[in-house]
Design a protein around this motif. Structure first.
Motif, mmCIF file in Angstrom:
data_model
loop_
_atom_site.group_PDB
_atom_site.id
_atom_site.type_symbol
_atom_site.label_atom_id
_atom_site.label_comp_id
_atom_site.label_asym_id
_atom_site.label_seq_id
_atom_site.Cartn_x
_atom_site.Cartn_y
_atom_site.Cartn_z
ATOM 1 N N LEU A 107 0.726 -1.311 0.074
ATOM 2 C CA LEU A 107 0.172 -0.086 -0.063
ATOM 3 C C LEU A 107 1.003 1.229 -0.034
ATOM 4 O O LEU A 107 2.149 1.294 0.495
ATOM 5 C CB LEU A 107 -0.898 0.024 1.274
ATOM 6 N N PRO A 108 0.218 2.318 -0.519
ATOM 7 C CA PRO A 108 1.162 3.727 -0.634
ATOM 8 C C PRO A 108 0.870 4.335 0.781
ATOM 9 O O PRO A 108 0.024 3.891 1.513
ATOM 10 C CB PRO A 108 0.531 4.279 -1.714
ATOM 11 N N THR A 109 1.790 5.187 0.983
ATOM 12 C CA THR A 109 1.587 6.063 2.158
ATOM 13 C C THR A 109 0.562 7.037 1.852
ATOM 14 O O THR A 109 0.433 7.710 0.927
ATOM 15 C CB THR A 109 2.803 6.947 2.438
ATOM 16 N N PRO A 110 -0.292 7.201 2.929
ATOM 17 C CA PRO A 110 -0.335 6.786 4.505
ATOM 18 C C PRO A 110 -1.247 5.799 4.555
ATOM 19 O O PRO A 110 -1.344 5.213 5.510
ATOM 20 C CB PRO A 110 -0.846 8.066 4.878
ATOM 21 N N LEU A 111 -1.805 5.035 3.533
ATOM 22 C CA LEU A 111 -2.502 4.071 3.612
ATOM 23 C C LEU A 111 -1.872 2.570 4.241
ATOM 24 O O LEU A 111 -2.407 2.092 4.882
ATOM 25 C CB LEU A 111 -3.105 3.489 2.100
ATOM 26 N N ASN A 112 -0.679 2.726 4.053
ATOM 27 C CA ASN A 112 -0.032 1.501 4.365
ATOM 28 C C ASN A 112 0.249 1.747 6.027
ATOM 29 O O ASN A 112 0.454 0.618 6.789
ATOM 30 C CB ASN A 112 1.623 1.673 4.043
ATOM 31 N N ARG A 113 -0.083 2.693 6.881
ATOM 32 C CA ARG A 113 -0.223 2.754 8.133
ATOM 33 C C ARG A 113 -1.453 2.794 8.675
ATOM 34 O O ARG A 113 -1.795 2.356 9.831
ATOM 35 C CB ARG A 113 0.396 4.034 8.746
ATOM 36 N N ILE A 114 -2.831 2.898 7.873
ATOM 37 C CA ILE A 114 -3.996 2.782 8.370
ATOM 38 C C ILE A 114 -4.789 1.657 7.955
ATOM 39 O O ILE A 114 -5.495 1.143 8.848
ATOM 40 C CB ILE A 114 -4.858 4.254 7.707
ATOM 41 N N THR A 115 -4.462 1.339 6.950
ATOM 42 C CA THR A 115 -5.395 0.151 6.216
ATOM 43 C C THR A 115 -5.125 -1.177 7.116
ATOM 44 O O THR A 115 -6.143 -1.646 7.458
ATOM 45 C CB THR A 115 -4.901 -0.111 4.811
ATOM 46 N N PRO A 116 -3.874 -1.708 7.536
ATOM 47 C CA PRO A 116 -3.676 -2.813 8.348
ATOM 48 C C PRO A 116 -4.320 -2.847 9.550
ATOM 49 O O PRO A 116 -5.193 -3.889 9.868
ATOM 50 C CB PRO A 116 -2.196 -3.029 8.445
ATOM 51 N N TRP A 117 -4.495 -1.630 10.086
ATOM 52 C CA TRP A 117 -5.260 -1.439 11.428
ATOM 53 C C TRP A 117 -6.695 -1.514 11.243
ATOM 54 O O TRP A 117 -7.291 -2.066 12.051
ATOM 55 C CB TRP A 117 -4.841 -0.084 12.073
ATOM 56 N N ARG A 118 -7.126 -0.963 9.992
ATOM 57 C CA ARG A 118 -8.639 -1.161 9.783
ATOM 58 C C ARG A 118 -9.047 -2.528 9.854
ATOM 59 O O ARG A 118 -10.152 -3.028 10.137
ATOM 60 C CB ARG A 118 -8.897 -0.243 8.659
ATOM 61 N N TRP A 119 -8.180 -3.398 9.011
ATOM 62 C CA TRP A 119 -8.546 -4.726 8.538
ATOM 63 C C TRP A 119 -8.445 -5.422 9.992
ATOM 64 O O TRP A 119 -9.648 -6.221 10.317
ATOM 65 C CB TRP A 119 -7.581 -5.217 7.718
ATOM 66 N N ARG A 120 -7.671 -5.182 10.908
ATOM 67 C CA ARG A 120 -7.398 -5.960 12.149
ATOM 68 C C ARG A 120 -8.744 -5.381 12.877
ATOM 69 O O ARG A 120 -9.395 -6.305 13.615
ATOM 70 C CB ARG A 120 -6.154 -5.469 13.016
ATOM 71 N N LYS A 121 -9.267 -4.228 13.018
ATOM 72 C CA LYS A 121 -10.403 -3.869 13.704
ATOM 73 C C LYS A 121 -11.542 -4.513 13.214
ATOM 74 O O LYS A 121 -12.514 -4.661 13.829
ATOM 75 C CB LYS A 121 -10.488 -2.260 13.689
ATOM 76 N N SER A 122 -11.630 -4.582 11.810
ATOM 77 C CA SER A 122 -13.013 -5.282 11.285
ATOM 78 C C SER A 122 -12.760 -6.663 11.657
ATOM 79 O O SER A 122 -13.883 -7.344 12.028
ATOM 80 C CB SER A 122 -12.742 -5.201 9.830
ATOM 81 N N VAL A 123 -11.716 -7.450 11.641
ATOM 82 C CA VAL A 123 -11.777 -8.682 12.226
ATOM 83 C C VAL A 123 -12.330 -8.840 13.848
ATOM 84 O O VAL A 123 -12.844 -9.823 14.084
ATOM 85 C CB VAL A 123 -10.410 -9.496 11.972
ATOM 86 N N SER A 124 -11.684 -8.233 14.635
ATOM 87 C CA SER A 124 -11.811 -7.939 15.905
ATOM 88 C C SER A 124 -13.327 -8.075 16.089
ATOM 89 O O SER A 124 -14.034 -8.494 17.211
ATOM 90 C CB SER A 124 -11.209 -6.982 16.697
ATOM 91 N N LYS A 125 -14.006 -7.306 15.271
ATOM 92 C CA LYS A 125 -15.550 -7.048 15.494
ATOM 93 C C LYS A 125 -16.263 -8.526 15.652
ATOM 94 O O LYS A 125 -17.212 -8.683 16.301
ATOM 95 C CB LYS A 125 -16.127 -6.127 14.452
ATOM 96 N N THR A 126 -15.814 -9.379 14.977
ATOM 97 C CA THR A 126 -16.320 -10.785 14.737
ATOM 98 C C THR A 126 -15.648 -11.760 15.459
ATOM 99 O O THR A 126 -16.146 -12.782 16.130
ATOM 100 C CB THR A 126 -16.451 -11.174 13.227
ATOM 101 N N TRP A 127 -14.123 -11.528 15.805
ATOM 102 C CA TRP A 127 -13.379 -12.714 16.333
ATOM 103 C C TRP A 127 -12.722 -12.353 17.660
ATOM 104 O O TRP A 127 -11.817 -12.865 18.128
ATOM 105 C CB TRP A 127 -12.506 -13.111 15.272
#
Length: 303
Positions: A107-127
């Protein structure tokens, strides 16, 4: 069925925007109307449904064998897939050490610092309720149950559409960096599963690399890992810029406490003063008209 596997590190570089994806040359199978799940289960089901229209994936299985395969598949999905998700996204050590940087690299900057965290947060809602001790206990149970069925390594009570689920999950536990300290050492105890994975890899992927060495954590490293997992505080700042939970708390002096209290009162007084000024001051209304209207006003003034 002949196929060619292409390496795709992230959904960002996938031709369909999801993983896995099957490109038949005429259409791309995988994406659906709904938002894709992070573990790719929906995309996998659509690919399997498409392949079942092309060929009977369960040919040669008796009704009893088919039922047993279904049972093993549900066991893998309910007990091993959570382990995959936990160590890829939810484990604070493995996510920060491997997953975050792996996804950020595509991912390009600044998405490379934001998107992985958003994915992790999305997973944590279910798991988010997964517990590492329960995850490891379930994984060990399934490894033990599946091992008797694979004695000899190449004699498999697995077939068709379900074998891909078994193989991909176990292969991930064996090779993925996120499994180095927990899943890989546990799986290494079950040699029959290792022979099964080696057989499938050598059959379909020539020159497949040997499994990475088993990581042996020291007692001190295990205690530190347990402390981090137990005391993790999932917050935006801690995962973007590093956690401060290990910093020692400094006890403030009476003078510092008094100064902080006076600062808070001062800020509250200033905020109240601004609010009172806004409420009691005259409200100015500005009317913006067209150029023609401005010309009319000028004509009236000249007359």
């Amino acid at each position: 069925m002949a196929f060619t596997a292409l390496e795709c590190e992230s959904v960002v570089t996938s031709p369909s925007g999801v993983l896995p994806t099957l490109d038949t040359g005429e259409e791309v199978i995988g994406p659906g109307k709904a938002e894709p799940t992070i573990d790719g289960e929906d995309a996998s089901k659509r690919i399997i449904d498409h392949l079942r229209k092309v060929k009977d994936l369960d040919a040669g299985l008796s009704p009893v064998e088919f039922g047993e395969v279904q049972a093993f598949t549900e066991l893998v999905k309910s007990k091993l897939v959570p382990a995959t998700i936990y160590f890829t996204f939810l484990d604070p050590i493995m996510f920060k050490k491997y997953s975050q940087s792996a996804y950020a690299a595509t991912l390009p900057t600044p998405l490379n610092r934001i998107t992985p965290w958003r994915w992790r947060k999305s997973v944590s809602k279910t798991w988010g309720t997964l517990d590492v001790n329960q995850v490891m206990a379930d994984a060990e149970m399934v490894y033990g149950i599946l091992t008797p069925e694979w004695k000899g390594g190449t004699t498999l009570l697995l077939g068709g559409q379900h074998q891909s689920t078994h193989f991909s999950t176990l292969n991930y536990h064996r090779y993925a960096p996120v499994g180095e300290s927990d899943l890989r050492p546990l799986l290494a105890k079950y040699s029959a599963i290792g022979k099964y994975l080696d057989f499938i890899r050598s059959k379909h992927w020539k020159g497949a690399p040997r499994p990475p060495p088993v990581f042996q954590a020291t007692a001190e490293e295990k205690r530190e890992a347990a402390a981090v997992r137990q005391g993790e505080q999932q917050s935006w700042g801690s995962w973007l810029w590093g956690s401060n939970q290990d910093k020692p708390k400094v006890k403030r002096t009476e003078k510092e406490i008094r100064f902080k209290r006076r600062s808070q009162w001062f800020m509250a007084f200033m905020a109240s003063a601004v609010a009172v000024y806004v409420l009691l001051s005259e409200v100015a209304e500005f009317t913006v008209g067209s150029d023609d209207e401005e010309d009319d006003y000028e004509s009236d003034d000249e007359e």
